[in-house]
Design a protein around this motif. Structure first.
Motif, short mmCIF file in Angstrom:
data_model
loop_
_atom_site.label_atom_id
_atom_site.label_comp_id
_atom_site.label_asym_id
_atom_site.label_seq_id
_atom_site.Cartn_x
_atom_site.Cartn_y
_atom_site.Cartn_z
N PRO A 336 131.66 64.48 14.49
CA PRO A 336 131.78 64.85 13.08
C PRO A 336 130.56 64.48 12.24
O PRO A 336 130.19 65.24 11.34
N TYR A 337 129.93 63.33 12.52
CA TYR A 337 128.81 62.95 11.65
C TYR A 337 127.58 63.81 11.95
O TYR A 337 126.83 64.18 11.04
N LEU A 338 127.38 64.15 13.21
CA LEU A 338 126.30 65.10 13.54
C LEU A 338 126.56 66.42 12.83
O LEU A 338 125.63 67.04 12.27
N THR A 339 127.80 66.89 12.83
CA THR A 339 128.14 68.14 12.13
C THR A 339 127.88 68.01 10.64
O THR A 339 127.39 68.95 10.01
N GLN A 340 128.20 66.85 10.06
CA GLN A 340 127.93 66.65 8.63
C GLN A 340 126.44 66.70 8.34
O GLN A 340 126.01 67.27 7.33
N ALA A 341 125.63 66.10 9.21
CA ALA A 341 124.17 66.16 9.02
C ALA A 341 123.67 67.59 9.11
O ALA A 341 122.78 68.01 8.34
N LEU A 342 124.21 68.37 10.04
CA LEU A 342 123.84 69.79 10.16
C LEU A 342 124.22 70.54 8.89
O LEU A 342 123.41 71.32 8.35
N LYS A 343 125.42 70.34 8.38
CA LYS A 343 125.86 71.04 7.17
C LYS A 343 125.00 70.65 5.97
O LYS A 343 124.67 71.50 5.12
N GLU A 344 124.62 69.37 5.88
CA GLU A 344 123.77 68.95 4.77
C GLU A 344 122.39 69.58 4.86
O GLU A 344 121.79 69.97 3.85
N SER A 345 121.87 69.71 6.08
CA SER A 345 120.61 70.42 6.27
C SER A 345 120.74 71.89 5.84
O SER A 345 119.84 72.44 5.19
N MET A 346 121.87 72.52 6.18
CA MET A 346 122.09 73.91 5.79
C MET A 346 122.30 74.04 4.28
O MET A 346 122.10 75.12 3.73
N ARG A 347 122.75 72.99 3.63
CA ARG A 347 122.80 73.01 2.17
C ARG A 347 121.39 73.04 1.59
O ARG A 347 121.08 73.88 0.73
N LEU A 348 120.54 72.15 2.06
CA LEU A 348 119.18 72.06 1.51
C LEU A 348 118.29 73.22 1.96
O LEU A 348 117.43 73.65 1.21
N TYR A 349 118.51 73.71 3.16
CA TYR A 349 117.66 74.77 3.71
C TYR A 349 118.53 75.87 4.31
O TYR A 349 118.55 76.09 5.53
N PRO A 350 119.25 76.62 3.46
CA PRO A 350 120.10 77.70 3.98
C PRO A 350 119.26 78.79 4.62
O PRO A 350 118.28 79.25 4.04
N ALA A 351 119.65 79.21 5.80
CA ALA A 351 118.85 80.20 6.53
C ALA A 351 118.79 81.54 5.80
O ALA A 351 117.81 82.28 5.94
N ALA A 352 119.84 81.88 5.05
CA ALA A 352 119.82 83.08 4.20
C ALA A 352 119.78 82.59 2.76
O ALA A 352 120.83 82.40 2.13
N PRO A 353 118.61 82.34 2.19
CA PRO A 353 118.52 81.69 0.88
C PRO A 353 118.93 82.57 -0.29
O PRO A 353 119.33 82.06 -1.34
N VAL A 354 118.83 83.89 -0.12
CA VAL A 354 119.20 84.85 -1.17
C VAL A 354 119.94 86.01 -0.52
O VAL A 354 119.52 86.51 0.53
N VAL A 355 121.06 86.43 -1.12
CA VAL A 355 121.88 87.52 -0.60
C VAL A 355 122.01 88.58 -1.69
O VAL A 355 122.29 88.26 -2.85
N SER A 356 121.79 89.83 -1.32
CA SER A 356 121.71 90.91 -2.30
C SER A 356 122.88 91.88 -2.19
O SER A 356 123.38 92.15 -1.10
N ARG A 357 123.27 92.41 -3.33
CA ARG A 357 124.31 93.44 -3.40
C ARG A 357 123.96 94.41 -4.54
O ARG A 357 123.03 94.19 -5.31
#
Length: 480
Positions: A336-357
């Motif tokens: 779980p803590y490794l998963t939390q670190a991954l999620k926090e990284s994805m918060r700071l550096y989301p792979a899709a930073p902008v989504v368009s519609r």
């Protein structure tokens, strides 16, 4: 919700609900070019500044008079939920970026719409069940173990995580897609994908587009890269069908690679995918399945390298859970803590930073009227850094994703996989691949950051524009 000019009367004694306004705030920009230069220079900082200075719904203009683009950025999680989920039918993938992706990679799940999308989703969904995805765990750990071994010969014990994780993620997804044909695919994708990605982004945001058939150097380079990838996929698909549709999968099981499963996918209602449709799905999976995961892996490792106390806590969990054995899919819930670190990284550096519609009908969002036909963006990069949602937002803190803290947070305060009916079909695969790869790498090495900051830019996905170097210190007995 779609809106009209009339508003219902307020209940007796309640505060009247103000009518939505068309007067959406936003930066003035330059007299002739609006915010075009700022967006081209650094779109992520431009969006972040727009939220700070103008609020949760912002109107931006870019380009010269007569060719000016106007779009609306929505940053509040309530507005994001409307656009991606509760009113998703009113916000379509008709933005120029998706059209360019469609032209380059075909009409796969990322870009298709309406009946095409629903049919494709029904055909492809069975390939991404938890049971099916968990079966790819050995392919993930096998490729990660190869990196652990190769790093033992790294010059000066220093590596750049950006190309390293791109290579790892690409080899993993190619192995899962193509089985024994992966090596040929890796070489072609590594060469062609950057050319196509740069071309797509450049065309999506210029006010005047040169026709694709004109023999300009940029058009010719992009066309050659697209033709090479198309020919590669067509050749592998044809060979697979000639062999009866089955080949050795990522772990030697006949017919279990994703390409074989796509070729065999079908039902009475939707039929099956023809060769062109299979190729288009494969190309989208290659694009979405390796760049996004590579970003998450690289930044998670780099953030842990910059925060040794967090790295030590993650590694202690890995050692306690795994001891000397290879991680499996069952370990996803045990780390779980490794998963939390991954999620926090994805918060700071989301792979899709902008989504368009693009809005179909006039819609009220957070008290503002988004007009019909308007281009709309939501930006995980900005929402994930809103201090009202994330105190001290630039700080790396995996504890933010402890279960009790997640439960108190708006569902769309964190949305690296999108949301609603178009949420990423590969979300479980991405999390499984990332956690198992990270566990394998961190059990083998301690990482110490050389570069403190990694510059980034928004492309089709988040693009590191500088190195993320770390010094490697092998752990005694690890991986032996």
């Amino acid at each position: 919700m779609p809106i009209t000019d009339s508003q219902p009367d307020s209940p007796s004694g309640s505060r009247p609900v103000p009518a939505p306004t068309d007067d959406i705030p936003g930066p003035a920009g330059l007299p002739l070019l609006g915010s075009m230069l700022d967006l081209r220079r650094d779109s992520l900082s431009t969006f972040a500044r727009a939220r700070r200075e103008h609020g949760d719904v912002v109107r931006l203009e870019a380009g010269p008079p007569g060719l000016r683009s106007v779009f609306h950025a929505v940053f509040a999680p309530e507005g994001v939920q409307q656009i991606l989920a509760s009113q998703a039918a009113n916000f379509r993938k008709d933005h120029p970026l998706y059209e360019e992706v469609r032209q380059a990679f075909g009409n796969g799940l990322l870009t298709s719409q309406d009946a095409d999308y629903l049919r494709q989703r029904r055909l492809v969904q069975p390939l991404f069940t938890k049971r099916r995805v968990d079966g790819y765990a050995a392919a993930v750990t096998g490729e990660a173990a190869t990196v652990v071994d190769r790093w033992r010969t790294a010059d000066d014990a220093t590596v750049d995580l950006v190309p390293e994780m791109n290579r790892l993620a690409l080899r993993t997804v190619a192995r899962i897609l193509f089985g024994l044909d992966a090596e040929e695919a890796v070489t072609a994708i590594h060469r062609c994908a950057p050319v196509i990605n740069a071309y797509v982004v450049q065309r999506a945001y210029v006010p005047v587009k040169i026709p694709r058939h004109w023999p300009t150097p940029g058009n010719l380079r992009a066309r050659a890269a697209m033709d090479e990838l198309n020919a590669l996929c067509d050749r592998i698909i044809a060979g697979r069908r000639a062999a009866g549709g089955a080949a050795d999968g990522p772990d030697g099981a006949a017919g279990e690679d994703l390409l074989s499963l796509l070729a065999a996918a079908g039902n009475a209602e939707d039929g099956s995918l023809d060769a062109t449709e299979i190729r288009e799905q494969v190309l989208i999976f290659l694009l979405a399945g390796h760049e996004t995961t590579a970003t998450s892996l690289a930044f998670t490792l780099h953030l842990l390298a910059r925060h040794p106390e967090e790295q030590a806590r993650v590694r202690a969990e890995i050692d306690r859970v795994l001891a000397d054995r290879v991680p499996t899919a069952a370990d996803l819930d045990r780390l779980p803590y490794l998963t939390q670190a991954l999620k926090e990284s994805m918060r700071l550096y989301p792979a899709a930073p902008v989504v368009s519609r693009r809005a179909v009908a006039a819609t009220e969002v957070c008290g503002f009227r988004i007009p019909a036909g308007a281009d709309v963006v939501v930006a995980p990069w900005v929402t994930h850094r809103d201090p009202a949602l994330w105190p001290d937002p630039e700080r790396f803190d995996p504890g933010r994703f402890a279960p009790e803290r997640e439960a108190d947070r708006h569902r769309y305060a964190w949305f690296p996989f999108g949301g609603g009916p178009r949420a990423c079909i590969g979300q479980h695969f991405s999390m499984l691949e990332s956690v198992l790869a990270l566990a394998t790498l961190l059990r083998g090495y301690e990482l110490h950051a050389v570069d403190e900051e990694v510059p980034v830019a928004a492309g089709i996905t988040l693009q590191p524009t500088g190195p993320a170097r770390v010094r490697l210190r092998p752990r005694v007995g690890a991986g032996e």
